[in-house]
Design a protein around this motif. Structure first.
Motif, PDB file in Angstrom:
ATOM      1  N   THR A 267       0.934  -1.089   0.107  1.00  0.00           N
ATOM      2  CA  THR A 267       0.088  -0.045  -0.078  1.00  0.00           C
ATOM      3  C   THR A 267       0.708   1.379  -0.015  1.00  0.00           C
ATOM      4  O   THR A 267       2.014   1.203   0.417  1.00  0.00           O
TER       5      THR A 267
ATOM      6  N   ARG B 276      -4.858   2.816  -0.368  1.00  0.00           N
ATOM      7  CA  ARG B 276      -4.912   1.942  -1.596  1.00  0.00           C
ATOM      8  C   ARG B 276      -3.978   0.946  -2.078  1.00  0.00           C
ATOM      9  O   ARG B 276      -2.560   1.492  -1.878  1.00  0.00           O
TER      10      ARG B 276
ATOM     11  N   ASP C 177      -4.027   1.667  -8.391  1.00  0.00           N
ATOM     12  CA  ASP C 177      -3.497   2.807  -9.018  1.00  0.00           C
ATOM     13  C   ASP C 177      -2.620   2.294 -10.374  1.00  0.00           C
ATOM     14  O   ASP C 177      -3.029   3.065 -11.274  1.00  0.00           O
TER      15      ASP C 177
ATOM     16  N   SER D 135      -8.303  -5.226  -2.143  1.00  0.00           N
ATOM     17  CA  SER D 135      -8.850  -4.241  -1.552  1.00  0.00           C
ATOM     18  C   SER D 135     -10.247  -5.054  -0.889  1.00  0.00           C
ATOM     19  O   SER D 135     -10.614  -4.547   0.381  1.00  0.00           O
TER      20      SER D 135
ATOM     21  N   ARG E 133     -10.178  -2.250   2.445  1.00  0.00           N
ATOM     22  CA  ARG E 133      -9.798  -0.992   2.240  1.00  0.00           C
ATOM     23  C   ARG E 133     -10.201  -0.196   0.912  1.00  0.00           C
ATOM     24  O   ARG E 133     -10.951  -0.809   0.156  1.00  0.00           O
ATOM     25  N   PRO E 134     -10.031   1.102   1.057  1.00  0.00           N
ATOM     26  CA  PRO E 134     -10.374   1.666  -0.237  1.00  0.00           C
ATOM     27  C   PRO E 134      -9.442   1.422  -1.374  1.00  0.00           C
ATOM     28  O   PRO E 134      -8.426   0.552  -1.126  1.00  0.00           O
ATOM     29  N   GLY E 135      -9.702   1.309  -2.512  1.00  0.00           N
ATOM     30  CA  GLY E 135      -9.125   1.195  -3.668  1.00  0.00           C
ATOM     31  C   GLY E 135      -9.897   0.376  -4.874  1.00  0.00           C
ATOM     32  O   GLY E 135      -9.383   0.074  -5.933  1.00  0.00           O
TER      33      GLY E 135
END
Length: 94
Positions: free
Chosen positions: A5, A10, A15, A56, A61-63
């Protein structure tokens, strides 16, 4: 295991998928050489997006949004290239 991360929580794969998907879409509109690059970027975006989604979801988690967007953009880049190749080979009759 290496840290997967960034500081914002994220997964890096999410990404990366987003960046690769955007690159794949941009390359898909370039003739000939862009087709090869778009296919490679699209497949890579799809794979990294799936990995990012899995990380995620597993770790809550966010992402999810960038991973899903990158995955869909990768698929779209592949579809645009395939559509262009089919359109070039099919000739209208009449």
């Amino acid at each position: 295991m290496a840290d997967e991360t960034e500081s914002h929580g994220r997964p890096r794969q999410a990404d990366a998928a987003l960046v690769l998907g955007i690159g794949g879409i941009a390359a898909s509109v370039v003739p000939i050489v862009g087709d090869v690059v778009a296919i490679l970027l699209g497949v890579t975006a799809f794979v990294t997006g799936c990995v990012g989604l899995r990380i995620s979801e597993r770790q809550v988690r966010p992402g999810i949004a960038p991973a899903l967007t990158g995955t869909l953009l990768g698929v779209l880049a592949i579809a645009v290239v395939l559509f262009g190749l089919i359109a070039m080979t099919v000739r209208p009759t009449g």
